[in-house]
Design an enzyme around this catalytic site. Structure first.
Site, PDB file in Angstrom:
ATOM      1  CE  LYS A 249      -5.674   8.913  -4.424  1.00 19.71           C
ATOM      2  NZ  LYS A 249      -4.924   7.598  -3.890  1.00 19.71           N
TER       3      LYS A 249
ATOM      4  CD  GLN B 134      -6.011   4.255  -5.027  1.00 20.32           C
ATOM      5  OE1 GLN B 134      -5.222   5.610  -4.877  1.00 20.32           O
ATOM      6  NE2 GLN B 134      -7.583   4.207  -4.098  1.00 20.32           N
TER       7      GLN B 134
ATOM      8  CG  ASP C  33       0.029   5.620  -0.398  1.00 24.98           C
ATOM      9  OD1 ASP C  33      -1.636   6.091  -0.104  1.00 24.98           O
ATOM     10  OD2 ASP C  33      -0.622   4.759  -1.439  1.00 24.98           O
TER      11      ASP C  33
HETATM   12  N1  GUN Z   1      -7.402   3.396  -0.579  1.00 23.23           N
HETATM   13  C1  GUN Z   1      -7.708   4.538  -0.484  1.00 23.23           C
HETATM   14  N2  GUN Z   1      -7.711   5.168   0.639  1.00 23.23           N
HETATM   15  C2  GUN Z   1      -6.210   4.932  -0.345  1.00 23.23           C
HETATM   16  C3  GUN Z   1      -4.958   5.849  -0.044  1.00 23.23           C
HETATM   17  O1  GUN Z   1      -4.662   6.848   0.914  1.00 23.23           O
HETATM   18  N3  GUN Z   1      -3.577   5.830  -0.579  1.00 23.23           N
HETATM   19  C4  GUN Z   1      -4.036   4.490  -1.115  1.00 23.23           C
HETATM   20  N4  GUN Z   1      -2.650   4.093  -1.863  1.00 23.23           N
HETATM   21  N5  GUN Z   1      -5.248   3.705  -1.592  1.00 23.23           N
HETATM   22  C5  GUN Z   1      -6.132   4.030  -0.525  1.00 23.23           C
END
Ligand code: GUN
Length: 287
Positions: free
Chosen positions: A54, A98, A121
């Site tokens: 990311k 996350q 998100d």
């Molecule tokens: N963990 C797995 N997928 C995601 C996501 O799309 N966003 C976040 N913040 N954590 C995750």
């Protein structure tokens, strides 16, 4: 005839370039790059990889990214304090915590602390509720990526039977809502669903989002269906596979996403797009 491959990697690359152009325009208009802050609590190996991807994608697209690492033993209060500070920081347009978080921290409380306008998100109840009622909002990246792939592939959704296997808050539930709003008749299956094959065989569009290799066999797929594989599973051999038995299903389906190179890259492209959307709407409010 083997299925057409839906190439998420190349579509994501195109979209990332578009985000890059928007980011450059934002910088020239506002004198700063759009900003995304990612918070990683602890050192879950899968999360480490996702977060690294990311942050790297942000850098490439001209988004100013910042990674805040907190110890796995940090308190909810310490995490909430960081979020409170980032909510007020005018150079931060997007905040991503996350998941999963360590067990002693309640995810719900943390997600609710993020300012909805910075919730790239799309997990905050304000955004989830807006999605549910068809109002503009930040939408979860993975299901949004699936919708963009389907649209790019000219998949007819109006009146189509769409079956989503997996009812998580992150993927299955929001995707079901997006497919419904696109005019599909949606069946959302969960771990208690009886006769799964009977449901999946109805699907013109079948989405697997469970995290179980081999869950979707060729017998479970209607000939000519479009199959989207959201699963990412690491086998003992080290091979990365989805939830769909790709080789066999590809002989039945009309189109199919690969793993890797399907939905995964689209998720990151949508995160960048959400960050630009958040930055532009924030900037338009403050001018
Ligand atoms: N963990 C797995 N997928 C995601 C996501 O799309 N966003 C976040 N913040 N954590 C995750």
């Amino acid at each position: 005839m083997p299925a057409q491959l839906i190439d998420g990697k190349s579509l994501a690359e195109t979209l990332r370039q578009q985000v890059g152009s928007r980011a450059a325009r934002f910088l020239s208009l506002h004198g700063r790059a759009p900003g995304l802050t990612v918070i990683l609590v602890g050192s879950n190996p899968a999360s480490e990889v996702y977060v690294r991807h990311k942050v790297a994608a942000c850098e490439k697209a001209g988004i100013a990214s910042q990674l805040i690492r907190l110890d796995a033993t940090c308190s909810s209060e310490a995490l909430l304090e960081q979020i409170g500070r980032l909510n007020k920081d005018r150079t931060v347009d997007g905040i991503l915590v996350q998941l999963p978080l360590p067990k002693h921290i309640a995810e719900k409380t943390i997600i609710q602390a993020i300012a909805p306008g910075k919730d790239v998100d799309g997990f905050h109840p304000v955004n989830a509720g807006a999605l549910f009622t068809g109002q503009p909002c930040l939408k979860p990246c993975t299901p949004l990526g699936v919708m963009v792939m389907l649209e790019h592939h000219n998949t007819a959704l109006r009146g189509a039977e769409a079956v989503v296997v997996g009812a998580s808050n992150i993927v299955g539930k929001p995707l079901a809502m997006m497919l419904l709003q696109a005019g599909a008749t949606v069946t959302l299956c969960n771990s208690k669903t009886q006769n799964l094959e009977e449901k999946t065989r109805r699907a013109d569009v079948l989405v697997a989002a469970v995290g179980r290799p081999g869950l979707i066999s060729a017998e479970m797929v209607k000939p000519g269906a479009v199959v989207i594989d959201v699963g990412i599973n690491r086998l003992e051999s080290g091979q990365l596979v989805g939830d769909v038995d790709f080789d066999r299903v590809a002989r039945v389906a009309k189109a199919i996403t690969p793993v890797p190179g399907g939905v995964g890259p689209m998720t990151i492209a949508m995160l960048l797009q959400n960050t630009l959307d958040a930055a532009e709407s924030f900037a338009s409010l403050s001018t």
